[in-house]
Scaffold this motif. Sequence first.
Motif, short mmCIF file in Angstrom:
data_model
loop_
_atom_site.label_atom_id
_atom_site.label_comp_id
_atom_site.label_asym_id
_atom_site.label_seq_id
_atom_site.Cartn_x
_atom_site.Cartn_y
_atom_site.Cartn_z
N GLU A 146 85.17 118.64 -22.08
CA GLU A 146 84.42 118.19 -20.57
C GLU A 146 82.61 117.46 -21.45
O GLU A 146 82.73 116.64 -20.70
N SER A 147 82.49 118.62 -21.55
CA SER A 147 81.10 118.11 -22.22
C SER A 147 80.59 117.74 -23.45
O SER A 147 79.55 116.71 -23.51
N ASP A 148 81.48 117.98 -24.30
CA ASP A 148 81.06 117.31 -25.63
C ASP A 148 81.50 116.15 -25.61
O ASP A 148 80.81 114.99 -26.55
N LEU A 149 82.49 115.85 -24.88
CA LEU A 149 82.58 114.22 -24.84
C LEU A 149 81.85 113.84 -23.88
O LEU A 149 82.72 111.91 -23.98
N GLU A 150 81.21 113.94 -23.23
CA GLU A 150 80.63 113.37 -21.98
C GLU A 150 79.80 112.15 -22.59
O GLU A 150 78.36 112.36 -24.12
N THR A 151 79.10 111.57 -22.42
CA THR A 151 78.41 110.41 -23.26
C THR A 151 77.18 110.20 -22.36
O THR A 151 77.21 109.38 -20.46
N GLU A 152 75.64 110.13 -22.39
CA GLU A 152 74.87 109.57 -22.16
C GLU A 152 74.34 108.80 -21.21
O GLU A 152 74.22 107.13 -22.71
N THR A 153 74.32 107.80 -20.22
CA THR A 153 74.15 106.73 -19.50
C THR A 153 73.14 106.54 -18.79
O THR A 153 72.07 108.18 -18.41
N ASP A 154 72.10 105.48 -18.86
CA ASP A 154 70.86 105.06 -18.66
C ASP A 154 70.94 105.09 -16.75
O ASP A 154 69.83 104.67 -16.42
N SER A 214 82.47 106.67 -15.12
CA SER A 214 82.49 105.95 -13.50
C SER A 214 83.48 105.91 -13.15
O SER A 214 83.71 105.88 -11.99
N LEU A 215 84.30 106.25 -13.84
CA LEU A 215 86.19 106.51 -12.73
C LEU A 215 86.17 108.17 -12.93
O LEU A 215 87.09 108.33 -11.69
N SER A 216 85.43 109.04 -13.18
CA SER A 216 85.57 110.34 -12.78
C SER A 216 85.81 110.84 -11.96
O SER A 216 85.23 110.34 -10.77
N THR A 217 86.53 112.15 -11.68
CA THR A 217 87.24 112.49 -10.75
C THR A 217 86.57 114.03 -10.80
O THR A 217 87.29 114.23 -12.06
N PRO A 218 86.55 115.11 -10.07
CA PRO A 218 86.24 116.44 -10.47
C PRO A 218 87.35 116.94 -11.19
O PRO A 218 87.72 118.24 -11.37
N THR A 219 88.81 116.75 -10.58
CA THR A 219 90.17 116.39 -10.63
C THR A 219 90.42 116.92 -12.01
O THR A 219 91.38 117.51 -13.04
N VAL A 220 90.06 115.61 -12.34
CA VAL A 220 90.13 114.48 -13.66
C VAL A 220 88.89 114.28 -14.49
O VAL A 220 89.39 112.21 -13.78
N PRO A 221 88.82 114.75 -14.89
CA PRO A 221 87.63 113.91 -15.83
C PRO A 221 87.07 113.39 -16.70
O PRO A 221 88.52 113.54 -17.73
N LEU A 222 87.04 111.80 -16.91
CA LEU A 222 87.43 111.10 -18.25
C LEU A 222 86.45 110.88 -19.17
O LEU A 222 85.15 110.41 -18.79
N ARG A 223 87.27 110.24 -20.18
CA ARG A 223 86.22 110.12 -21.09
C ARG A 223 86.76 109.12 -22.32
O ARG A 223 87.77 108.93 -22.83
N LEU A 224 85.76 108.06 -22.74
CA LEU A 224 85.61 107.29 -24.06
C LEU A 224 84.51 107.75 -24.71
O LEU A 224 83.61 107.51 -24.75
N ASN A 225 85.91 107.56 -25.81
CA ASN A 225 84.60 107.34 -27.29
C ASN A 225 84.78 106.72 -28.00
O ASN A 225 86.14 106.50 -28.57
N ARG A 226 83.61 106.71 -29.26
CA ARG A 226 84.96 105.65 -30.67
C ARG A 226 84.90 106.66 -31.52
O ARG A 226 85.21 106.47 -32.18
N GLU A 227 84.37 107.99 -31.57
CA GLU A 227 84.13 108.68 -32.65
C GLU A 227 84.15 110.63 -31.95
O GLU A 227 83.79 110.06 -30.99
N ILE A 228 84.96 111.66 -32.46
CA ILE A 228 84.83 112.84 -31.39
C ILE A 228 83.26 113.25 -32.72
O ILE A 228 82.94 113.37 -33.57
N PRO A 229 82.19 113.95 -31.42
CA PRO A 229 81.48 114.10 -32.14
C PRO A 229 81.82 115.13 -33.32
O PRO A 229 82.54 116.37 -32.87
N LYS A 230 80.04 115.73 -33.50
CA LYS A 230 80.96 116.44 -34.56
C LYS A 230 80.83 118.21 -34.75
O LYS A 230 81.94 118.62 -35.55
#
Length: 577
Positions: free
Chosen positions: A203-211, A544-560
């Motif tokens: 949940e934390s590592d796959l989170e993307t920073e947004t403006d 933007s579609l995440s919920t507390p029950t089901v957080p959602l992530r989309l990544n092009r790569e897995i963080p190091k």
Amino acid sequence: MKLPKHLSFHGLNFSPIKPLTNTQSRPRKRWQRQLAPLLALTIAIASFGHGMAIAAERLRIRFGPLETTLEIDDLERFARTGKASGDLELIEPFLIPEIRELLLQRVDIDPEIADDAIDLLLESSAGQRWIQMVLLMIPDSTVEQVKAAIKLAIRQAEGLSLIGILKALPGETITLDATAAIAAASRLNLPYLEAQILRSRLESDLETETDGPFTAPFDPALPGSYPVRETTLTLADRQRDRDIPVDLYIPDDPKSPLVVMSPGLGGDRSFLTYLARHLASHGFPVVAVEHPRSNRASLSDRPVSLDLGQLMPPSEFLDRPQDIRFVLDRLASGDGDLRVPLDTDNVVAIGHSLGGYTVLALAGAELRLDDLREVCGDTPEASRSYRQWLGKAPADLLQCTATQLSGNRKNLRDRRIQGAIALNPVVGELFGDKGLDRLDTPVAIVAATEDGWAPAVTHQLRPFLDLPEPKYLITAIGASHFSATDPDNPDVLDPESENYRVRDSLESENYRQLLRGASLAFVAQFTPEAIAYRPFLTGAYAQSLSTPTVPLRLNREIPKRLARWLESTRAEITRRD
């Protein structure tokens, strides 16, 4: 149809099969095989060491009205050397070689997140099942003692195993309930627990920073404006003696590419109806294929005595991709009811579970049977031994049926497949270390942390590291193996009650909304509209579609940091094997 009890697959509720012994071992009676898991757990208790309170001189084993005791020193010696001595010699017929494999199985835990991860695990449904399992096995223990033992086991070993938990339990005299232990040995699903423990990290590592809040000029998850005609056909492949049902979703003035869908084991062509209709409403024709010897009907007709490794013939690993190839050939021919203007040379394949394997193979991933046999064994009997099913997920056992195929490597690539979306795919060791390197098309992998059938770490996250770019990873934290499928058409292998499916469906609605939008955006990347849809293949859109029950992530790569941990645990597993 209700699934027989012996095929319960969700989470830790993987009920036992009747495993076969290694062909090099002497024949054993059925009662000997059934008692072998008990001996494995007994020996696990013996490997604690004398410095701990649990290390009594003797271990009392209760089996129904019977009780027996064994010398701890003799058990410790066997755990260390594999040789039976003293009282242990009396039960040597139970000590099959695979028993010691159970002692080596554990869930590796990143020490940086161990404390937080174990607290979350103990609060989860998986953690509660583990606690109840240990309480049944060791009836004199309490919930608090079991929780403390789990925490202590992780701190001492930087990992979680049944051995470690038992080692950490207090008491000078240990009574083991053998009946409960036999059942518990077959319900361990360590890869599933691995994903559960990793949940907070994902949940934390796959989170993307947004403006700021995600904004876009349109919503790709809303229905499109194209009228859609739905047709069901059965295509007869006489050469392979297979009748293949298909559902066609044909929009007026269809676009390119064509979308083809493949369901999982026990699924049918309605498994992704909601997604098929959505894509067709935006102009993309869809053909949903049903595979005749691994579909809902084929499992309904199987005798209940069959184990998981016999649910489908091994040839399905080859026939399923060939089914897709045959359907595309028939659509290209344009004969009869198939006379519709479809671009069968440009296809995006979408598959779920075993269908995820199917579309990856079609996209170019090479089936590596030689690598698979190193994991599963060289014979059907070896691939269904204790080593393969104790502590493993159902998909781990299912993959081993492919070892019965001839040859070493199979290239099932269909050049018409331009891209693939694999939802909760069964990957494991099917493609070996290098098979995924052969892919030369864009791929999206979808993973769910509550997936007990094909757990995320072993079947999606580690394989994602091996994929060449361009690639996408969608992670649904808190979703199950079946959350991505049509809620009105549950898979035959989904063992949960109707109430559970309704709850899962409601909690996962935003997840399916993401799949509608991201799948449409993925398909649109093969059209002139690619740039307009690219924002919907970003982490900002998923979050933007995440919920507390089901957080959602989309990544092009897995963080190091996360990638290093996944690689290190894969290397550790390789060394233990």
